[in-house]
Design an enzyme around this catalytic site. Structure first.
Site, PDB file in Angstrom:
ATOM      1  CE  LYS A   1       7.572  71.285  49.338  1.00 18.83           C
ATOM      2  NZ  LYS A   1       6.260  70.593  49.285  1.00 18.83           N
TER       3      LYS A   1
ATOM      4  CB  SER B   1       5.445  71.111  45.385  1.00 19.76           C
ATOM      5  OG  SER B   1       5.181  70.825  46.730  1.00 19.76           O
TER       6      SER B   1
ATOM      7  CB  SER C   1       3.958  68.121  47.750  1.00 15.56           C
ATOM      8  OG  SER C   1       3.386  68.935  46.771  1.00 15.56           O
TER       9      SER C   1
HETATM   10  N1  GLN Z   1       0.248  69.321  43.121  1.00 15.45           N
HETATM   11  C1  GLN Z   1      -0.639  69.671  44.196  1.00 15.45           C
HETATM   12  C2  GLN Z   1      -0.918  71.153  44.166  1.00 15.45           C
HETATM   13  O1  GLN Z   1      -0.374  71.823  43.372  1.00 15.45           O
HETATM   14  C3  GLN Z   1      -0.097  69.228  45.505  1.00 15.45           C
HETATM   15  C4  GLN Z   1       0.904  70.125  46.091  1.00 15.45           C
HETATM   16  C5  GLN Z   1       1.351  69.772  47.469  1.00 15.45           C
HETATM   17  O2  GLN Z   1       1.084  68.684  47.992  1.00 15.45           O
HETATM   18  N2  GLN Z   1       1.992  70.730  48.103  1.00 15.45           N
HETATM   19  O3  GLN Z   1      -1.679  71.655  44.916  1.00 15.45           O
END
Ligand code: GLN
Length: 481
Positions: free
Chosen positions: A80, A155, A179
């Site tokens: 990532k 994400s 994410s």
């Molecule tokens: N969708 C969640 C957020 O926007 C989780 C994101 C993540 O785990 N990095 O905060």
């Protein structure tokens, strides 16, 4: 033999060691696969084919000279793009960091390299990890390999899509509120968010430090175990890391007490609910008890998460100020009233929204009303979960309450977007481990089962997942590409 790029991590290592194919042949097959599908998926922000090929040749040379090639010798890993990789651009899918090349490897990257893994490139994400679809990436959205009109989740959407499509053997994502698990579920692969502290965060570009962990996204439970044992452990560079016992693949998973969480199922799509209930029946086949329970503090999870995550984000993102990080504007351009804002206006809409919310809940008048209250709710939830884990080994429910959806469906309404995280944020707030396992499809779209356990009980997650994986015969390769 099937295509080399289809092999699981442990098959790659065995195949190379037994001389069935060379590391170079394997890497060439993966690179060819990327050439064939990447124009449809857009998983990669940066690809290092040349670096990967020369690492593969090195492995082949070592093998010829009877040297150890490492536990992950020849396995290709996609990372990532918020995990620092020495000499490879690390952008967080943000314009602010679009030219940033770290001078060091994150601890997880160092561990992977020391064990013979090949870093193939950097994978797409929502800007700074904020989002659930990759639509907030400032470069491009990634597409779901099961249906290109649909989002891959986020994400870590690039990680989920690349692994599902065979563009890399495994990937490393980060999970602040889901994410890793959201894209793994939407792309029908396995994703593990480890217990807070099990894996070093050194080199992970921070979004919300008290919630996030790095973890693997793979095509099998066995691969998850392989990667976890390499990346876990105490690290002097991350004071929150702690050493813990390795995990293994056991053939027996008997006698686990499992509870289905009613609240996780209640608001879900019908297709998701049906699949989760029928999967819970399968637990009985592998001799596990399965009862339904209720968690009373769950209502508070999502608002607490978004309050705390935004508060931490607003503080973490303060470093992008044109001086420490940012564009490095020439000093001649310095004007006292716009030097900082010239870089900060380059954040995307969603990131700016988080900074505003975070600064608001931390401001003196609202600190106890919002931030402190969210912290108290977080403690309450953790306490309730820890009490439940005295009685049950595992808690289960759908990873995502809905099926993957089309591009554009939620992007205009932040609250709708936040709602999709309702089942995943719980594990981050409580610091407990959670895995998602592919368990079915509806209209060709994947459904994932989430399993949560007490802190450092990853072994139980793995035992249940491995047994279930062997019981449910799930289609692994998307037909579309
Ligand atoms: N969708 C969640 C957020 O926007 C989780 C994101 C993540 O785990 N990095 O905060």
């Amino acid at each position: 033999m099937s295509n080399l790029y289809d092999l699981l991590a442990f098959e790659v290592v065995e195949g190379i060691e037994e001389g069935l194919f060379t590391a170079e042949e394997y890497v060439c097959s993966v690179i060819k696969r990327i050439e064939d599908v990447e124009s449809k998926l857009h998983s990669f922000i940066s690809l290092d084919s040349e670096g990967a090929l020369s690492s593969a040749k090195l492995i082949d040379r070592k093998l010829k000279e009877k040297e150890n090639i490492g536990l992950l010798g020849g396995v290709t890993v996609g990372i990532k793009d918020n995990i620092s990789t020495k000499d490879i651009r690390t952008t967080c899918a943000s314009n602010i960091l679009k030219d940033y090349v770290p001078s060091y490897d994150g601890t997880v990257i160092r561990h992977l390299k020391e064990n013979g893994a090949i870093i193939l490139g950097k994978l797409n994400l929502d800007e700074f990890g904020m989002g659930s679809t990759t639509e907030y990436s400032r470069f491009m959205p990634t597409h779901n390999p099961w249906n290109l009109d649909y989002v891959p989740g986020g994400s870590s959407g690039g990680c989920g899509a690349a692994v599902a499509a065979g563009e890399c053997t495994v990937s490393l994502g980060s999970d602040t509120g889901g994410s890793i698990r959201c894209p793994a579920s939407f792309c029908s692969v396995v994703g593990l968010k480890p217990t807070y502290g099990k894996v070093s965060r050194y080199g992970l570009i921070s979004y919300a430090n008290s919630l996030e962990q790095i973890g693997p996204i793979c095509r099998s439970v066995k691969d998850v175990v392989m990667i976890m044992n390499i990346i876990s452990g105490k690290d002097m560079n991350d004071n929150t890391s702690i050493s813990s016992s390795p995990i293994t693949i056991n053939d027996k998973s008997n006698n686990l007490d499992i509870a289905i969480v009613k609240e996780l199922i209640d608001g879900s799509d019908d297709a998701v609910t049906r699949t989760i209930y029928s999967t819970s029946e399968k637990f009985k086949e592998i001799r596990c008890e399965c009862n339904e329970i209720s968690i009373k503090n769950l209502n508070y999870a999502l608002p607490s998460y978004y309050t705390l995550a935004s508060a931490e984000a607003s503080s973490n993102l303060a470093r992008y100020d044109n001086i420490r990080y940012g564009f490095d504007l020439p000093i001649d351009d310095y004007k006292w009233d716009n030097y900082f804002s010239n870089v900060r206006k380059n954040f995307g809409e969603e990131v700016k929204r988080r900074i505003l919310i975070g600064s608001y809940v931390l401001s003196s008048g609202y600190y106890s009303k919002y931030y402190l209250k969210a912290r108290r709710l977080r403690s309450l939830l953790r306490l309730e979960l820890l009490t439940l884990f005295k009685k049950y080994d595992l808690l289960i429910g759908p990873t995502m309450p809905i099926l993957p959806f089309k591009f554009g469906e939620k992007i205009d309404d932040p609250l709708k977007m936040y709602l999709v995280d309702i089942n995943t944020v719980i594990a981050n707030l409580a610091g407990i481990p959670a895995i998602t396992l592919p368990v079915g499809f509806s209209n060709g779209l994947p459904i994932g089962l989430q399993i949560m356990a007490a802190p450092f009980e990853e072994q139980k997650l793995i035992d249940a997942s491995y047994a279930l994986e062997n019981t449910i015969n799930i289609q692994r390769r998307p037909n579309l590409i």
